[in-house]
Design a protein around this motif. Structure first.
Motif, PDB file in Angstrom:
ATOM      1  N   ARG A   1       0.867  -1.219  -0.021  1.00  0.00           N
ATOM      2  CA  ARG A   1      -0.105  -0.136  -0.079  1.00  0.00           C
ATOM      3  C   ARG A   1       1.009   1.427  -0.055  1.00  0.00           C
ATOM      4  O   ARG A   1       2.121   1.206   0.572  1.00  0.00           O
ATOM      5  CB  ARG A   1      -0.924  -0.098   1.176  1.00  0.00           C
TER       6      ARG A   1
ATOM      7  N   ALA B   1       0.734   4.993   0.851  1.00  0.00           N
ATOM      8  CA  ALA B   1       0.213   6.018   1.443  1.00  0.00           C
ATOM      9  C   ALA B   1       0.909   7.495   1.468  1.00  0.00           C
ATOM     10  O   ALA B   1       2.127   7.504   1.304  1.00  0.00           O
ATOM     11  CB  ALA B   1       0.024   5.910   3.096  1.00  0.00           C
TER      12      ALA B   1
ATOM     13  N   ASN C   1       1.037  12.061   1.977  1.00  0.00           N
ATOM     14  CA  ASN C   1       0.324  13.142   2.723  1.00  0.00           C
ATOM     15  C   ASN C   1       1.136  14.052   2.452  1.00  0.00           C
ATOM     16  O   ASN C   1       2.168  14.058   1.796  1.00  0.00           O
ATOM     17  CB  ASN C   1       0.260  12.858   4.113  1.00  0.00           C
TER      18      ASN C   1
ATOM     19  N   ARG D   1       0.203   8.720 -10.518  1.00  0.00           N
ATOM     20  CA  ARG D   1      -1.171   8.008 -11.056  1.00  0.00           C
ATOM     21  C   ARG D   1      -0.714   7.836 -12.428  1.00  0.00           C
ATOM     22  O   ARG D   1      -1.146   6.651 -13.206  1.00  0.00           O
ATOM     23  CB  ARG D   1      -2.504   8.854 -11.036  1.00  0.00           C
TER      24      ARG D   1
ATOM     25  N   GLU E   1      -0.830   3.969  -7.113  1.00  0.00           N
ATOM     26  CA  GLU E   1      -2.254   4.309  -6.715  1.00  0.00           C
ATOM     27  C   GLU E   1      -1.801   4.744  -5.495  1.00  0.00           C
ATOM     28  O   GLU E   1      -2.213   4.270  -4.485  1.00  0.00           O
ATOM     29  CB  GLU E   1      -3.059   3.109  -6.733  1.00  0.00           C
ATOM     30  N   PRO E   2      -1.467   6.117  -5.264  1.00  0.00           N
ATOM     31  CA  PRO E   2      -1.059   6.619  -3.984  1.00  0.00           C
ATOM     32  C   PRO E   2      -2.473   6.943  -3.138  1.00  0.00           C
ATOM     33  O   PRO E   2      -3.713   7.261  -3.714  1.00  0.00           O
ATOM     34  CB  PRO E   2      -0.739   8.139  -4.465  1.00  0.00           C
ATOM     35  N   GLU E   3      -2.441   6.572  -1.933  1.00  0.00           N
ATOM     36  CA  GLU E   3      -3.756   6.628  -1.169  1.00  0.00           C
ATOM     37  C   GLU E   3      -3.425   7.829  -0.273  1.00  0.00           C
ATOM     38  O   GLU E   3      -2.626   7.977   0.560  1.00  0.00           O
ATOM     39  CB  GLU E   3      -4.151   5.452  -0.286  1.00  0.00           C
ATOM     40  N   LEU E   4      -4.500   8.807  -0.265  1.00  0.00           N
ATOM     41  CA  LEU E   4      -4.140  10.107   0.647  1.00  0.00           C
ATOM     42  C   LEU E   4      -4.367   9.777   2.182  1.00  0.00           C
ATOM     43  O   LEU E   4      -5.564   8.946   2.350  1.00  0.00           O
ATOM     44  CB  LEU E   4      -5.265  11.055   0.402  1.00  0.00           C
ATOM     45  N   ASP E   5      -3.683   9.878   2.961  1.00  0.00           N
ATOM     46  CA  ASP E   5      -3.631   9.106   4.411  1.00  0.00           C
ATOM     47  C   ASP E   5      -3.219  10.673   5.277  1.00  0.00           C
ATOM     48  O   ASP E   5      -1.989  10.739   5.485  1.00  0.00           O
ATOM     49  CB  ASP E   5      -2.702   8.158   4.529  1.00  0.00           C
TER      50      ASP E   5
END
Length: 420
Positions: free
Chosen positions: A161, A163, A165, A244, A249-253
């Motif tokens: 994953r 993440a 920010n 992207r 697939e960066p997940e904002l955290d």
RNA sequence: GUGGAGGUAGCUCAGUCGGUAGAGCUCCAGGUUGUGGCCCUGGCGGUCGCGGGUUCGAAUCCCGUCCUUCACCCCA
């Protein structure tokens, strides 16, 4: 077992494990090299002040985890607890600001932190890291993140994953931190003891608290995402867009704040569910004030660190590479042991990997070793029926045998090796 | 620094109610007087983490300690 042991939180790598690590480091060298990063080496210890100033007095690393000692000259030195501050010191000390910017460097070296060991955490651990110093461009943020992703992909690590920010910059973070502190004070009675302390020391760190009541409070807190200045906003959006576009697939955290004080704008972390509680495989971010902090001119920078132990954990069980030698020389009688030694040396000088019994084993024992070593061929010396200066070469996989003049064994083996 | 679990052969482990320590694997040798892997036999190998206590007697029960491990904190 009551003899000497490796110190608490340290470990030995046996040959199979060391070989696996060599593979990982070689892969990193190739991937990083392809991105234009060059390896550097810094000392295992630095002046203590470098870390106090660079990493930050409020961080756990500086407050309780450093291996600090005084040398006989009265200098306070500290075993390197992290890699970025020394690289910034190197950049300043050697005037790398005169090089074309950004200067892109990578390293592989041990880090030392006095902590309680647990899964994926050691007092001495190795990090692969990279730093790009001298450019504020969002492409650099994206490059280091994509490069680390590429390394993990080539190592076959799946299920990661990513993440990300943004921590803001001096233009917008102070105002946000003030707003956050104000909010937290209003709900202080709902926070755990640790978070009440963090509230004063560094409110951002309340975000990675795992206590349920704290998480609820933080979920409703003002998030930095909504308080970035236009410049940080644009920088962050560009980084996300580039990631992207290269298939990540960066997940904002908003919880990803990281415990090192020097981060500005982008922070990121790759994590794996195969690791236990310490799930971070690699992470880092931008540190636009750090070079100045350690005595250089104002200079932007981005980088990451990644733990070797966690990389190999995330890779899971692997077959040891275990490539056997080309040949194992076997002496059937004690009289030809010397000849066997001389023959083995000759073959080695010809560039072949060759093994030889060094424990006085019987012929049967030597063959057994030959088989166990994974050698392709056994070279048999001292057989009565053979003419002088002739040896018998036995294929250990198939079992076929062929008599060869001793002087021609090197060529014979080399030819077979190349035809494989 | 805090809490849980655990330390017996090189490795993985068993050890009953407290009665003086075992297996498998590995290693070495022999069976096969000169040919590895499979099989059989034998051998090497132990301060039962360390120290103290209880007991006629402790691997076993109690206390302390060190180490390992998992988690908290925090990172890689």
């Amino acid at each position: 077992m009551s003899g000497p042991r490796a110190p608490k939180g340290t470990y030995d790598l046996l040959p199979d494990e060391a070989a696996l690590r060599d593979d990982v480091v070689a892969t990193a060298a190739r991937v990083f090299g392809a991105h234009g990063y060059r390896r550097v080496v810094t000392p295992e210890f630095e002046e203590t002040g470098l870390f106090e100033r660079g990493v930050g007095e409020a961080t756990d690393i500086v407050r309780k985890e450093m291996y600090t000692f005084e040398d006989k000259g009265g200098r306070s030195l500290t075993l390197r607890p992290e890699g970025t501050a020394p690289i910034c010191r190197l950049y300043v000390e050697h005037g790398l600001h005169k090089w074309p910017q950004p200067v892109k460097l990578w390293y592989y070296c041990p880090m030392f932190r006095y902590e309680r060991p647990q899964a994926g955490r050691y007092r001495e651990h190795y990090q692969l890291g990279a730093e790009a110093i001298g450019s504020p461009a969002p492409e650099v943020d994206a490059e280091v993140i994509a490069m680390l992703a590429q390394l993990f992909a080539e190592l076959g690590i799946g299920g990661l994953r990513l993440a990300v920010n943004s921590m803001g910059d001096p233009a917008c973070r102070p105002a946000y931190v003030g707003r956050l502190r104000e909010y937290l004070r209003g709900r202080e009675d709902e926070l755990c003891a640790d978070c009440r302390e963090r509230l004063e020391l560094n409110p951002l760190r309340t975000f990675d608290c795992k206590v349920e009541s704290c998480r609820a409070v933080l979920d409703e807190a003002p998030h930095i995402d909504e308080h970035l200045c236009p410049e940080c906003r644009e920088h962050f959006d560009t980084v996300l867009g580039l990631l992207r576009r290269v298939g990540l697939e960066p997940e904002l955290d908003f919880r990803l704040v990281r415990g090192l004080d020097y981060y500005t704008r982008t922070t990121f972390e790759f994590s794996s569910d195969r690791l236990g509680a310490q799930s971070g495989v690699g992470g880092g971010g931008r540190y636009d004030g750090l070079v100045e902090q350690v005595g250089g001119p104002p200079t932007p920078g981005v980088g990451f660190g990644s733990g070797l132990e966690r990389i190999t954990l995330a890779m899971g069980a692997r077959e040891a590479p275990g490539l056997g030698p080309a040949a194992f020389v076997v002496a059937f009688t004690d009289e030809v042991r010397g000849d066997a030694f001389v023959l083995a040396q000759g073959l080695r000088r010809a560039g072949l990997a060759v093994e030889l019994d060094l424990a006085g084993r019987s012929a049967k024992g030597q063959l057994k070793q030959a088989g166990r070593s994974g050698a392709a061929y056994a070279v048999l010396l001292g057989l009565e029926e053979l003419p002088p200066e002739t040896v018998r070469v036995k294929a250990l996989a198939g079992g076929g045998e062929e008599d060869v003049p001793a002087a021609g064994v090197a060529a014979w083996l080399t030819a077979r090796k190349e035809s494989e």
